[in-house]
Design a protein around this motif. Structure first.
Motif, PDB file in Angstrom:
ATOM      1  N   LEU A   1      -7.668  -8.509 -10.676  1.00  0.00           N
ATOM      2  CA  LEU A   1      -6.273  -8.910 -10.851  1.00  0.00           C
ATOM      3  C   LEU A   1      -5.382  -8.168  -9.856  1.00  0.00           C
ATOM      4  O   LEU A   1      -4.453  -8.755  -9.278  1.00  0.00           O
ATOM      5  CB  LEU A   1      -5.818  -8.633 -12.284  1.00  0.00           C
ATOM      6  CG  LEU A   1      -4.378  -9.019 -12.625  1.00  0.00           C
ATOM      7  CD1 LEU A   1      -4.112 -10.486 -12.309  1.00  0.00           C
ATOM      8  CD2 LEU A   1      -4.089  -8.733 -14.105  1.00  0.00           C
ATOM      9  N   ARG A   2      -5.651  -6.888  -9.625  1.00  0.00           N
ATOM     10  CA  ARG A   2      -4.881  -6.121  -8.651  1.00  0.00           C
ATOM     11  C   ARG A   2      -5.000  -6.757  -7.267  1.00  0.00           C
ATOM     12  O   ARG A   2      -4.001  -6.903  -6.545  1.00  0.00           O
ATOM     13  CB  ARG A   2      -5.371  -4.680  -8.618  1.00  0.00           C
ATOM     14  CG  ARG A   2      -4.692  -3.823  -7.545  1.00  0.00           C
ATOM     15  CD  ARG A   2      -5.170  -2.377  -7.593  1.00  0.00           C
ATOM     16  NE  ARG A   2      -4.825  -1.760  -8.857  1.00  0.00           N
ATOM     17  CZ  ARG A   2      -5.711  -1.309  -9.740  1.00  0.00           C
ATOM     18  NH1 ARG A   2      -7.020  -1.410  -9.490  1.00  0.00           N
ATOM     19  NH2 ARG A   2      -5.318  -0.766 -10.867  1.00  0.00           N
ATOM     20  N   ARG A   3      -6.219  -7.149  -6.913  1.00  0.00           N
ATOM     21  CA  ARG A   3      -6.422  -7.755  -5.598  1.00  0.00           C
ATOM     22  C   ARG A   3      -5.707  -9.103  -5.507  1.00  0.00           C
ATOM     23  O   ARG A   3      -5.062  -9.407  -4.493  1.00  0.00           O
ATOM     24  CB  ARG A   3      -7.918  -7.947  -5.342  1.00  0.00           C
ATOM     25  CG  ARG A   3      -8.243  -8.444  -3.928  1.00  0.00           C
ATOM     26  CD  ARG A   3      -9.741  -8.643  -3.725  1.00  0.00           C
ATOM     27  NE  ARG A   3     -10.495  -7.467  -4.129  1.00  0.00           N
ATOM     28  CZ  ARG A   3     -11.326  -7.433  -5.180  1.00  0.00           C
ATOM     29  NH1 ARG A   3     -11.490  -8.508  -5.936  1.00  0.00           N
ATOM     30  NH2 ARG A   3     -11.969  -6.328  -5.473  1.00  0.00           N
ATOM     31  N   ALA A   4      -5.783  -9.917  -6.557  1.00  0.00           N
ATOM     32  CA  ALA A   4      -5.140 -11.234  -6.538  1.00  0.00           C
ATOM     33  C   ALA A   4      -3.624 -11.099  -6.394  1.00  0.00           C
ATOM     34  O   ALA A   4      -2.997 -11.821  -5.597  1.00  0.00           O
ATOM     35  CB  ALA A   4      -5.488 -12.012  -7.805  1.00  0.00           C
ATOM     36  N   MET A   5      -3.032 -10.187  -7.142  1.00  0.00           N
ATOM     37  CA  MET A   5      -1.580  -9.984  -7.052  1.00  0.00           C
ATOM     38  C   MET A   5      -1.200  -9.387  -5.704  1.00  0.00           C
ATOM     39  O   MET A   5      -0.205  -9.787  -5.084  1.00  0.00           O
ATOM     40  CB  MET A   5      -1.105  -9.093  -8.197  1.00  0.00           C
ATOM     41  CG  MET A   5      -1.299  -9.698  -9.574  1.00  0.00           C
ATOM     42  SD  MET A   5      -0.748  -8.622 -10.922  1.00  0.00           S
ATOM     43  CE  MET A   5       1.027  -8.790 -10.781  1.00  0.00           C
ATOM     44  N   GLY A   6      -1.999  -8.435  -5.225  1.00  0.00           N
ATOM     45  CA  GLY A   6      -1.713  -7.799  -3.950  1.00  0.00           C
ATOM     46  C   GLY A   6      -1.805  -8.771  -2.791  1.00  0.00           C
ATOM     47  O   GLY A   6      -0.942  -8.788  -1.901  1.00  0.00           O
ATOM     48  N   GLU A   7      -2.841  -9.604  -2.787  1.00  0.00           N
ATOM     49  CA  GLU A   7      -2.990 -10.572  -1.703  1.00  0.00           C
ATOM     50  C   GLU A   7      -1.889 -11.627  -1.740  1.00  0.00           C
ATOM     51  O   GLU A   7      -1.415 -12.086  -0.693  1.00  0.00           O
ATOM     52  CB  GLU A   7      -4.379 -11.208  -1.776  1.00  0.00           C
ATOM     53  CG  GLU A   7      -5.496 -10.223  -1.423  1.00  0.00           C
ATOM     54  CD  GLU A   7      -6.880 -10.810  -1.608  1.00  0.00           C
ATOM     55  OE1 GLU A   7      -6.979 -11.948  -2.139  1.00  0.00           O
ATOM     56  OE2 GLU A   7      -7.871 -10.157  -1.226  1.00  0.00           O
ATOM     57  N   SER A   8      -1.443 -12.018  -2.946  1.00  0.00           N
ATOM     58  CA  SER A   8      -0.321 -12.953  -3.061  1.00  0.00           C
ATOM     59  C   SER A   8       0.947 -12.334  -2.480  1.00  0.00           C
ATOM     60  O   SER A   8       1.729 -13.006  -1.788  1.00  0.00           O
ATOM     61  CB  SER A   8      -0.093 -13.337  -4.527  1.00  0.00           C
ATOM     62  OG  SER A   8      -1.176 -14.065  -5.034  1.00  0.00           O
ATOM     63  N   ALA A   9       1.161 -11.057  -2.769  1.00  0.00           N
ATOM     64  CA  ALA A   9       2.345 -10.365  -2.263  1.00  0.00           C
ATOM     65  C   ALA A   9       2.324 -10.286  -0.744  1.00  0.00           C
ATOM     66  O   ALA A   9       3.353 -10.472  -0.076  1.00  0.00           O
ATOM     67  CB  ALA A   9       2.434  -8.972  -2.878  1.00  0.00           C
TER      68      ALA A   9
ATOM     69  N   PRO B   1      -1.189   3.507 -11.235  1.00  0.00           N
ATOM     70  CA  PRO B   1      -1.257   2.049 -11.253  1.00  0.00           C
ATOM     71  C   PRO B   1      -0.872   1.492 -12.620  1.00  0.00           C
ATOM     72  O   PRO B   1      -0.707   2.244 -13.572  1.00  0.00           O
ATOM     73  CB  PRO B   1      -2.728   1.785 -10.942  1.00  0.00           C
ATOM     74  CG  PRO B   1      -3.449   2.986 -11.504  1.00  0.00           C
ATOM     75  CD  PRO B   1      -2.521   4.142 -11.260  1.00  0.00           C
ATOM     76  N   ALA B   2      -0.718   0.171 -12.708  1.00  0.00           N
ATOM     77  CA  ALA B   2      -0.377  -0.462 -13.982  1.00  0.00           C
ATOM     78  C   ALA B   2      -1.562  -0.349 -14.934  1.00  0.00           C
ATOM     79  O   ALA B   2      -2.688  -0.704 -14.565  1.00  0.00           O
ATOM     80  CB  ALA B   2      -0.012  -1.929 -13.772  1.00  0.00           C
ATOM     81  N   PRO B   3      -1.348   0.174 -16.148  1.00  0.00           N
ATOM     82  CA  PRO B   3      -2.465   0.330 -17.084  1.00  0.00           C
ATOM     83  C   PRO B   3      -3.152  -1.002 -17.393  1.00  0.00           C
ATOM     84  O   PRO B   3      -2.488  -2.023 -17.597  1.00  0.00           O
ATOM     85  CB  PRO B   3      -1.787   0.898 -18.340  1.00  0.00           C
ATOM     86  CG  PRO B   3      -0.539   1.540 -17.850  1.00  0.00           C
ATOM     87  CD  PRO B   3      -0.090   0.695 -16.700  1.00  0.00           C
ATOM     88  N   GLY B   4      -4.474  -0.974 -17.383  1.00  0.00           N
ATOM     89  CA  GLY B   4      -5.247  -2.119 -17.856  1.00  0.00           C
ATOM     90  C   GLY B   4      -5.510  -3.198 -16.834  1.00  0.00           C
ATOM     91  O   GLY B   4      -6.186  -4.193 -17.165  1.00  0.00           O
TER      92      GLY B   4
END
Length: 637
Positions: A255-263, A247-250
């Motif tokens: 944040l992962r969930r927010a970006m993933g759900e937007s995608a 995964p992306a470091p840090g």
């Protein structure tokens, strides 16, 4: 929705992705069909296929971009489905429609989804209407230079020109000031037209020090869609990715969930089906901005496979058959860390100019746990100037990022490539750099650390020349013993008939020539792991690099010296796009003289000093070889 039978799959691509898709298809019991250009007739993807069909031609526009010929190849071979790989026709809505009209299955999203996201301008309008934050820019239909000039003034320099129909750095230019805009726009439009058959552009603010973080999404034909975590692809050169990790470091889980759900919302909004990638710019505050959606499988998909244990190509085939996704969002694994590097035929010290030629030597790292190599070449292959210069992808997985980094370093140290320049040592310098080890990543990484990543060449030490000379003597003796094992001349001791027990060799490495005196039988060769003899060349490890050493040939050197004085030569194989000068013309230092296209990118040949054009030895549309004299320039007295 009922399932569809697929027994034969045609791969409308080349290189490592064609090989990867065919291997997975065979594992699922499918017959595989390769298509190829004339110069790819003996390529690895052709050798691995069950069936092969020629498209003719050499350039993509004369081969892999010919939709009707690919459809004919499917009909001739009996293929029911076509996998487009990435690049070429993978994001072409017209191609998807033609396949549907021909009764063929496209292993990709519906044409309507490609239309919606395949145009960066249309995609940004979609996202704006959906409330997804965008980088400020112009995405309109007008394509004249004055419209772009006004937009750039409103946005503020520096700005980024991007092809609306493509990716991978093709048709992409950073413009620092207004005086550069017109030439940069014209060049970007030509590149985009050549690579994607569509020269339309957009312009947006060039965000300083962003991270490039993308979300892998997957959707089936039943309305299910999920995200398979994220990848960090920040380390880039020429806007093309060099290192990717997952995964992306840090990133926090939130944040992962927010970006993933937007995608996922973006994919569902356009009725998406199959594998896709939603790309974001992420700033230091954790705010993210939509960049684009790639409606295809990405080059870097192996790192996602490594941390999830999923086979995304197999998923593509199953979704195309009409099967539902096998897991839910809550069941998506995230295990360990994976890093991928792209091994390119290119010269990092020469501005990353692509290289081509005969692959004299190619050795991949040993297989093992957490190690993977996706390659499209083998030793002895020819690397063409007409296609992307990537040779292979090396992927390492570990329980954590540091374990993956160390494992990938070991893989790079075991890799050997000879015949032309590559970025092999450059990749090692990235991985050992303290900033990379500390996960200090952004898209300006390479430029900021250029002094360490692209150091000036040091003078080779005497010990290197001694090792090289010893390697020649040792391998000469091995060859002689193989030819006549009982000959006294094959002995490796110091015995010589009426001759001293010392020999002299004149060796050449790059542009450096050195005479070496060696005690016969007294000098020890380099460790076997650090030296490879291939024909008349010895490849020797020196630090993180493999250097090619040859015996000096005075006749060849004399012939090479008989070149045009003041001649500007082609730095690589390619085709002439534009000739910008005429004989007798006065030019200033740095003036562009010729535009050369190689591997779908444009490169300007510029005057090293002020002078007068004495002669021109090339014409627009002409194919030329590396080292060919293009223009003769007479320097001003």
């Amino acid at each position: 929705m009922k399932t569809t039978t697929i027994t034969t799959l045609l791969v409308a691509n080349r290189g490592e992705i064609a090989c990867r898709v065919m291997r997975t298809a065979k594992a699922l019991g499918l017959t595989t069909v390769a298509v190829h250009s004339d110069i790819d007739r003996n390529a690895l993807h052709v050798r691995e296929a069950d069936l092969a069909v020629s498209l003719g031609g050499a350039k993509p526009s004369d081969s892999y971009l010919l939709m009707d010929r690919i459809i004919e190849a499917a009909e001739v071979s009996g293929a029911q489905a076509i996998h487009p790989g990435y690049g070429f026709l993978s994001e072409n809505a017209t191609f998807a429609r033609k396949l549907e009209a021909a009764g063929l299955i496209f292993l990709g999203p519906p044409a309507s989804a490609i239309d919606a996201m395949g145009s960066k301008s249309a995609a940004k309008e979609l996202m704006e209407n959906a409330g997804v934050p965008l980088v400020p820019g112009y995405h309109g239909a007008a394509q004249d230079v004055e419209t772009f000039r006004k937009a750039a003034e409103q946005i503020g320099y520096p700005v980024l020109l991007k092809a609306t129909a493509g990716g991978g750095g093709k048709g992409m230019k950073v413009v620092e000031r207004e005086s550069e805009l017109a030439d940069a726009l014209a060049s970007a439009q030509r590149e985009a037209q050549s690579a994607f058959g569509d020269g339309r552009m957009l312009v947006e603010k060039y965000v300083l020090k962003p991270r490039h973080v993308e979300i892998q999404v997957f959707a089936d034909q039943h309305g299910n869609c999920l995200y398979l975590n994220e990848r960090d692809c920040s380390i880039q050169r020429r806007h093309q990715k060099v290192v990717e990790e997952a995964p992306a470091p840090g990133l926090s889980p939130e944040l992962r969930r927010a970006m993933g759900e937007s995608a996922v919302r973006a994919a569902q909004a356009i009725g998406y089906v199959g594998a896709g990638t939603v790309e974001f710019l992420l700033d230091a505050r954790g705010d993210f901005f939509f960049m684009e959606m790639n409606t295809r499988l990405q080059v870097e998909h192996p790192v996602t496979e490594a941390i999830t244990g999923l086979d995304l190509v197999a998923w593509q085939i199953r979704v195309a058959r009409g099967e539902p996704l096998p897991i839910t969002q809550a069941q998506v694994p995230l295990n360990g860390h994976a890093i991928e590097v792209r091994l390119y035929a290119e010269d990092p010290d020469g501005g990353f100019l692509p290289a081509s030629g005969h692959l004299d030597l190619y050795r991949e790292p040993a297989a093992g746990p957490g190690r993977r190599v996706d390659s499209g070449v083998e030793q002895g292959d020819e690397v063409s100037p007409f296609y992307d210069p990537m040779l292979a992808k090396l992927i390492a997985w570990g329980e954590n990022r540091e374990e993956a980094r160390q494992r990938l370093l070991a893989m790079l140290r075991e890799t050997v490539v000879g015949g032309f320049k590559t970025n092999l040592s450059f990749l090692q310098r990235i991985l050992i750099h303290p900033a990379f080890a500390a996960s200090e990543l952004d898209t300006g990484f390479i430029e900021r650390h250029q002094a360490q990543l692209l150091p000036s060449a040091d003078e080779l030490p005497e010990a290197f020349w001694q090792r090289a000379g010893a390697a020649f003597l040792a391998t000469d003796a091995q060859r002689q013993r193989a030819d006549d094992p009982h000959s006294p001349w094959a002995a490796r001791d110091a015995w010589r008939s009426a001759s001293p027990a010392q020999t002299h060799l004149t060796l050449v490495c790059g542009d450096v020539r050195r005479s070496v005196a060696l005690e016969v039988g007294g000098a020890s060769a380099a460790r076997q792991a650090d030296v490879v003899r291939q024909g008349d060349v010895v490849y020797l490890r020196c630090g993180v690099e493999w250097l090619a050493v040859r015996r000096f040939d005075p006749i060849a050197a004399a012939e090479a010296g008989n070149t045009h004085q003041g001649g500007l030569t082609a730095p690589m194989n390619g085709s002439i796009v534009r000739v910008l000068v005429v004989p007798g013309q006065q030019v200033e230092a740095g003036a562009a003289l010729v535009v050369l296209e190689a591997m779908k990118m444009e490169h300007s040949i510029r005057a090293p000093e002020a002078g007068t054009i004495k002669a021109i030895h090339c014409a627009e549309g002409e194919l030329i070889g590396e080292g060919a004299v293009l223009v003769e320039l007479e320097a001003q007295p």
